[in-house]
Design an enzyme around this catalytic site. Sequence first.
Site, PDB file in Angstrom:
ATOM      1  N   PRO A  40       0.644  -1.023   0.155  1.00 15.78           N
ATOM      2  CA  PRO A  40      -0.019  -0.002  -0.068  1.00 15.78           C
ATOM      3  C   PRO A  40       0.904   1.344   0.005  1.00 15.78           C
ATOM      4  O   PRO A  40       0.579   2.124  -0.668  1.00 15.78           O
ATOM      5  CB  PRO A  40      -0.778  -0.399   1.270  1.00 15.78           C
TER       6      PRO A  40
ATOM      7  N   GLN B 151      -6.847  13.736 -45.935  1.00  3.48           N
ATOM      8  CA  GLN B 151      -5.579  13.552 -45.644  1.00  3.48           C
ATOM      9  C   GLN B 151      -5.166  13.418 -44.119  1.00  3.48           C
ATOM     10  O   GLN B 151      -4.214  12.804 -43.715  1.00  3.48           O
ATOM     11  CB  GLN B 151      -4.731  15.065 -46.104  1.00  3.48           C
TER      12      GLN B 151
ATOM     13  N   GLU C  31       4.351  -2.706 -13.712  1.00  4.28           N
ATOM     14  CA  GLU C  31       5.645  -3.104 -14.030  1.00  4.28           C
ATOM     15  C   GLU C  31       6.576  -1.992 -14.155  1.00  4.28           C
ATOM     16  O   GLU C  31       7.325  -2.002 -15.009  1.00  4.28           O
ATOM     17  CB  GLU C  31       5.576  -3.802 -15.473  1.00  4.28           C
TER      18      GLU C  31
HETATM   19  P1  TGC Z   1      18.894   0.039  -6.960  1.00  6.98           P
HETATM   20  O1  TGC Z   1      19.552   0.611  -5.676  1.00  6.98           O
HETATM   21  O2  TGC Z   1      18.847   0.875  -8.228  1.00  6.98           O
HETATM   22  O3  TGC Z   1      18.905  -1.364  -6.994  1.00  6.98           O
HETATM   23  C1  TGC Z   1      18.792  -2.456  -6.008  1.00  6.98           C
HETATM   24  C2  TGC Z   1      19.644  -3.689  -6.567  1.00  6.98           C
HETATM   25  O4  TGC Z   1      18.916  -4.196  -7.766  1.00  6.98           O
HETATM   26  C3  TGC Z   1      19.571  -4.178  -8.672  1.00  6.98           C
HETATM   27  N1  TGC Z   1      18.900  -4.016 -10.091  1.00  6.98           N
HETATM   28  C4  TGC Z   1      18.460  -4.811 -10.752  1.00  6.98           C
HETATM   29  N2  TGC Z   1      18.691  -6.259 -11.022  1.00  6.98           N
HETATM   30  C5  TGC Z   1      17.982  -6.973 -11.752  1.00  6.98           C
HETATM   31  N3  TGC Z   1      17.090  -6.571 -12.994  1.00  6.98           N
HETATM   32  C6  TGC Z   1      16.667  -4.956 -12.855  1.00  6.98           C
HETATM   33  N4  TGC Z   1      15.847  -4.291 -13.404  1.00  6.98           N
HETATM   34  C7  TGC Z   1      17.440  -4.178 -11.707  1.00  6.98           C
HETATM   35  N5  TGC Z   1      17.345  -3.062 -11.350  1.00  6.98           N
HETATM   36  C8  TGC Z   1      18.290  -2.670 -10.318  1.00  6.98           C
HETATM   37  C9  TGC Z   1      20.627  -3.120  -8.427  1.00  6.98           C
HETATM   38  O5  TGC Z   1      21.880  -3.671  -9.243  1.00  6.98           O
HETATM   39  C10 TGC Z   1      20.882  -3.249  -7.024  1.00  6.98           C
HETATM   40  O6  TGC Z   1      21.783  -4.470  -6.951  1.00  6.98           O
HETATM   41  P2  TGC Z   1      22.830  -4.613  -5.685  1.00  6.98           P
HETATM   42  O7  TGC Z   1      23.265  -5.956  -5.805  1.00  6.98           O
HETATM   43  O8  TGC Z   1      23.743  -3.509  -5.886  1.00  6.98           O
HETATM   44  O9  TGC Z   1      21.976  -4.315  -4.276  1.00  6.98           O
HETATM   45  O10 TGC Z   1      17.230   0.206  -6.469  1.00  6.98           O
HETATM   46  P3  TGC Z   1      16.263   1.073  -6.046  1.00  6.98           P
HETATM   47  O11 TGC Z   1      15.736   1.044  -4.914  1.00  6.98           O
HETATM   48  O12 TGC Z   1      17.080   2.839  -6.233  1.00  6.98           O
HETATM   49  O13 TGC Z   1      14.965   1.325  -7.071  1.00  6.98           O
HETATM   50  C11 TGC Z   1      15.299   1.386  -8.562  1.00  6.98           C
HETATM   51  C12 TGC Z   1      13.989   1.469  -9.158  1.00  6.98           C
HETATM   52  C13 TGC Z   1      13.044   2.606  -8.754  1.00  6.98           C
HETATM   53  C14 TGC Z   1      14.237   1.372 -10.789  1.00  6.98           C
HETATM   54  C15 TGC Z   1      12.996  -0.015  -9.014  1.00  6.98           C
HETATM   55  O14 TGC Z   1      12.880   0.204  -7.557  1.00  6.98           O
HETATM   56  C16 TGC Z   1      11.772  -0.021  -9.946  1.00  6.98           C
HETATM   57  O15 TGC Z   1      12.069  -0.494 -10.830  1.00  6.98           O
HETATM   58  N6  TGC Z   1      10.778   0.410  -9.316  1.00  6.98           N
HETATM   59  C17 TGC Z   1       9.280   0.073 -10.071  1.00  6.98           C
HETATM   60  C18 TGC Z   1       8.684  -0.954  -9.081  1.00  6.98           C
HETATM   61  C19 TGC Z   1       7.995  -2.071 -10.041  1.00  6.98           C
HETATM   62  O16 TGC Z   1       8.164  -2.166 -11.384  1.00  6.98           O
HETATM   63  N7  TGC Z   1       7.176  -2.645  -9.708  1.00  6.98           N
HETATM   64  C20 TGC Z   1       6.327  -3.584 -10.135  1.00  6.98           C
HETATM   65  C21 TGC Z   1       5.492  -4.459  -9.326  1.00  6.98           C
HETATM   66  S1  TGC Z   1       4.983  -6.056 -10.340  1.00  6.98           S
HETATM   67  C22 TGC Z   1       3.709  -5.771 -11.149  1.00  6.98           C
HETATM   68  O17 TGC Z   1       3.493  -4.379 -11.516  1.00  6.98           O
HETATM   69  C23 TGC Z   1       3.010  -6.691 -11.862  1.00  6.98           C
HETATM   70  S2  TGC Z   1       1.890  -6.148 -13.042  1.00  6.98           S
HETATM   71  C24 TGC Z   1       1.632  -7.671 -13.595  1.00  6.98           C
HETATM   72  C25 TGC Z   1       0.923  -7.761 -14.806  1.00  6.98           C
HETATM   73  O18 TGC Z   1      -0.455  -7.908 -14.437  1.00  6.98           O
HETATM   74  O19 TGC Z   1       1.284  -7.778 -15.923  1.00  6.98           O
HETATM   75  P1  FAD Z   2       3.350   5.389  -6.855  1.00  4.73           P
HETATM   76  O1  FAD Z   2       4.671   4.723  -6.726  1.00  4.73           O
HETATM   77  O2  FAD Z   2       2.526   6.031  -5.577  1.00  4.73           O
HETATM   78  O3  FAD Z   2       3.516   6.634  -8.104  1.00  4.73           O
HETATM   79  C1  FAD Z   2       2.480   7.628  -8.354  1.00  4.73           C
HETATM   80  C2  FAD Z   2       3.025   8.614  -9.294  1.00  4.73           C
HETATM   81  O4  FAD Z   2       4.353   9.424  -8.766  1.00  4.73           O
HETATM   82  C3  FAD Z   2       3.326   7.955 -10.534  1.00  4.73           C
HETATM   83  O5  FAD Z   2       3.007   8.750 -11.666  1.00  4.73           O
HETATM   84  C4  FAD Z   2       4.951   7.822 -10.400  1.00  4.73           C
HETATM   85  O6  FAD Z   2       5.681   7.775 -11.916  1.00  4.73           O
HETATM   86  C5  FAD Z   2       5.397   8.912  -9.560  1.00  4.73           C
HETATM   87  N1  FAD Z   2       6.651   8.744  -9.028  1.00  4.73           N
HETATM   88  C6  FAD Z   2       6.699   7.927  -8.064  1.00  4.73           C
HETATM   89  N2  FAD Z   2       8.156   7.976  -7.926  1.00  4.73           N
HETATM   90  C7  FAD Z   2       8.672   8.674  -8.603  1.00  4.73           C
HETATM   91  C8  FAD Z   2      10.048   9.352  -8.565  1.00  4.73           C
HETATM   92  N3  FAD Z   2      11.127   8.807  -8.014  1.00  4.73           N
HETATM   93  N4  FAD Z   2      10.252  10.309  -9.686  1.00  4.73           N
HETATM   94  C9  FAD Z   2       9.291  10.582 -10.538  1.00  4.73           C
HETATM   95  N5  FAD Z   2       8.075  10.206 -10.223  1.00  4.73           N
HETATM   96  C10 FAD Z   2       7.793   9.336  -9.704  1.00  4.73           C
HETATM   97  N6  FAD Z   2       2.398  -5.190  -8.393  1.00  4.73           N
HETATM   98  C11 FAD Z   2       2.956  -6.113  -7.924  1.00  4.73           C
HETATM   99  O7  FAD Z   2       3.845  -6.538  -6.918  1.00  4.73           O
HETATM  100  N7  FAD Z   2       2.303  -7.543  -8.502  1.00  4.73           N
HETATM  101  C12 FAD Z   2       1.364  -7.587  -9.166  1.00  4.73           C
HETATM  102  O8  FAD Z   2       0.793  -8.599  -9.819  1.00  4.73           O
HETATM  103  C13 FAD Z   2       0.645  -6.211  -9.856  1.00  4.73           C
HETATM  104  N8  FAD Z   2      -0.504  -6.051 -10.479  1.00  4.73           N
HETATM  105  C14 FAD Z   2      -0.895  -4.846 -10.770  1.00  4.73           C
HETATM  106  C15 FAD Z   2      -2.146  -4.675 -11.475  1.00  4.73           C
HETATM  107  C16 FAD Z   2      -2.817  -3.661 -11.705  1.00  4.73           C
HETATM  108  C17 FAD Z   2      -4.113  -3.717 -12.575  1.00  4.73           C
HETATM  109  C18 FAD Z   2      -2.036  -2.326 -11.484  1.00  4.73           C
HETATM  110  C19 FAD Z   2      -2.782  -1.075 -11.917  1.00  4.73           C
HETATM  111  C20 FAD Z   2      -1.073  -2.502 -10.531  1.00  4.73           C
HETATM  112  C21 FAD Z   2      -0.242  -3.728 -10.398  1.00  4.73           C
HETATM  113  N9  FAD Z   2       0.641  -3.849  -9.556  1.00  4.73           N
HETATM  114  C22 FAD Z   2       1.412  -5.068  -9.230  1.00  4.73           C
HETATM  115  C23 FAD Z   2       1.331  -2.699  -8.926  1.00  4.73           C
HETATM  116  C24 FAD Z   2       2.021  -1.768  -9.842  1.00  4.73           C
HETATM  117  O9  FAD Z   2       3.315  -2.111  -9.914  1.00  4.73           O
HETATM  118  C25 FAD Z   2       2.319  -0.306  -9.088  1.00  4.73           C
HETATM  119  O10 FAD Z   2       1.047   0.175  -9.351  1.00  4.73           O
HETATM  120  C26 FAD Z   2       3.291   0.717  -9.761  1.00  4.73           C
HETATM  121  O11 FAD Z   2       4.562  -0.054  -9.370  1.00  4.73           O
HETATM  122  C27 FAD Z   2       3.245   2.117  -9.450  1.00  4.73           C
HETATM  123  O12 FAD Z   2       3.249   1.970  -7.967  1.00  4.73           O
HETATM  124  P2  FAD Z   2       1.907   3.109  -7.222  1.00  4.73           P
HETATM  125  O13 FAD Z   2       0.597   2.551  -7.840  1.00  4.73           O
HETATM  126  O14 FAD Z   2       2.008   2.785  -5.871  1.00  4.73           O
HETATM  127  O15 FAD Z   2       2.224   4.221  -7.579  1.00  4.73           O
END
Ligand code: TGC
Ligand code: FAD
Length: 398
Positions: free
Chosen positions: A141, A287, A371
């Site tokens: 959350p 167009q 993602e």
């Molecule tokens: P940072 O300090 O940059 O990195 C921590 C450690 O992780 C390593 N690393 C990676 N390793 C593998 N793949 C990657 N893409 C990696 N990116 C970073 C990095 O080298 C480091 O390793 P170590 O050994 O030095 O500790 O981490 P940070 O805390 O500053 O965060 C960086 C940031 C903002 C890019 C990362 O937190 C991020 O990508 N945030 C977005 C979160 C996100 O994508 N959540 C997705 C949740 S799952 C989901 O949404 C499923 S939707 C499913 C669906 O329905 O399709």
């Molecule tokens: P926040 O992180 O609160 O972001 C809000 C806004 O602030 C965004 O515009 C963001 O870009 C901006 N922001 C945040 N940080 C920064 C920064 N440093 N600089 C600039 N802008 C910033 N998660 C899972 O783990 N597993 C799942 O299976 C999964 N499925 C999902 C399915 C759906 C339908 C949805 C909507 C989400 C799902 N998620 C899942 C969660 C998803 O990965 C998050 O919603 C996403 O990572 C963004 O987090 P948040 O919604 O808390 O937004």
Amino acid sequence: MATDLYTHPDYYNLDDLLTEEHKMVREATRAWIKQNVSPIIEDYYERAAFPQHLVKGLGEIGAFGPYIPQEYGGPGLDQISYGLIMQELERCDSGLRSTSSVQSSLVMYPIWRYGSEEQKQKWLPRLASGDALGCFGLTEPDHGSNPAGMITNFKEDGDHVILNGAKMWISNAPLSDVAVVWAKDETGRIHGLLVEKGMEGFTAPEMKGKLSLRASITGELIFDNVRVPKSNILPGRSGLGAPLSCLDSARFGIAWGALGAAMDCYDQALRYSKERTQFGVPIGAFQLTQKKLAEMITEITKAQLLTYRLGQLRNEGKATSAQISMAKRNNVEIALKIAREARQILGGMGITSEFSIMRHMANLESVVTYEGTHDIHLLITGMDVTGIPSFKRDLPEM
Ligand code: TGC
Ligand code: FAD
């Protein structure tokens, strides 16, 4: 003019670069969707219902863990085949692709890469066949873009650990047999745990009220002193890099998937522009309509080239996380723009459920956020080219 612009489209003859196996996989996925999903998806979407009966079929066509080796029940395909399957699923509906990419890249991938042999044998064949469904709990959350701040945690208790905390926005959660949950140990190090349906203290309530991705089921994961055997901890990797590496695989699939949604919107707009007459001519003769269509096919073609090359790099084990971020961000952005333009070409008809464009547009609003949000991927590219991370800000005292 390039041929068969409707069904692929393939303006730069990219099919010439695909193998026979790639084309077979794509056509088989497309045929299965046409027969089993296209006729029902709009109804499920409108009712915000998950078509659970499709899960077994998705397993049968190899849409769960396409690249998982055959010894673990997967089809053992390459990354481009995985991408093409995601493209075809999302050409139909992003929710369908979500179900499949979560199961493949966020559940099977971590078990395959970081699981013990026992964990692999127990889960991978059942997940591949669709006999079991899984989910991935990273987001909380109060920690979305910043998963490093997670508070879900576990403490040692003999040969078990005691897990507490909560995850939200978890795709597939309410129906999952197994959840790959990321939580901190007593030193603050992140680990992956396999939390199984029925474990005492573990619940996964559905999150309702989504106006996007309505045919996909989403839930919370709540852990109230859940006793998880230590043998359920993924032994192969710890730290934030472990879940982020799974995201690399899923984001790669999304880059292909978004392209599928864009193709479907373009396809419908192109057809409609030739059939719909105003002022005595097809609207495709104007167009301004041609500009929209020309820009759509240009963006689709650029995205296809990006995605295909990324597939080659993934096959060679050379794709960087930042390259994957660029493709995810670009392809979702162009898909959203194409959906909006396509809807305009269809005029009033574009807002109806007779066409899938409005559904794609609403779905893509989730895809652009999950993602890693659009802006987080921009910052990953910024960090990659400058070498300076800009995610964290030190605010002055207020
Ligand atoms: P940072 O300090 O940059 O990195 C921590 C450690 O992780 C390593 N690393 C990676 N390793 C593998 N793949 C990657 N893409 C990696 N990116 C970073 C990095 O080298 C480091 O390793 P170590 O050994 O030095 O500790 O981490 P940070 O805390 O500053 O965060 C960086 C940031 C903002 C890019 C990362 O937190 C991020 O990508 N945030 C977005 C979160 C996100 O994508 N959540 C997705 C949740 S799952 C989901 O949404 C499923 S939707 C499913 C669906 O329905 O399709
Ligand atoms: P926040 O992180 O609160 O972001 C809000 C806004 O602030 C965004 O515009 C963001 O870009 C901006 N922001 C945040 N940080 C920064 C920064 N440093 N600089 C600039 N802008 C910033 N998660 C899972 O783990 N597993 C799942 O299976 C999964 N499925 C999902 C399915 C759906 C339908 C949805 C909507 C989400 C799902 N998620 C899942 C969660 C998803 O990965 C998050 O919603 C996403 O990572 C963004 O987090 P948040 O919604 O808390 O937004």
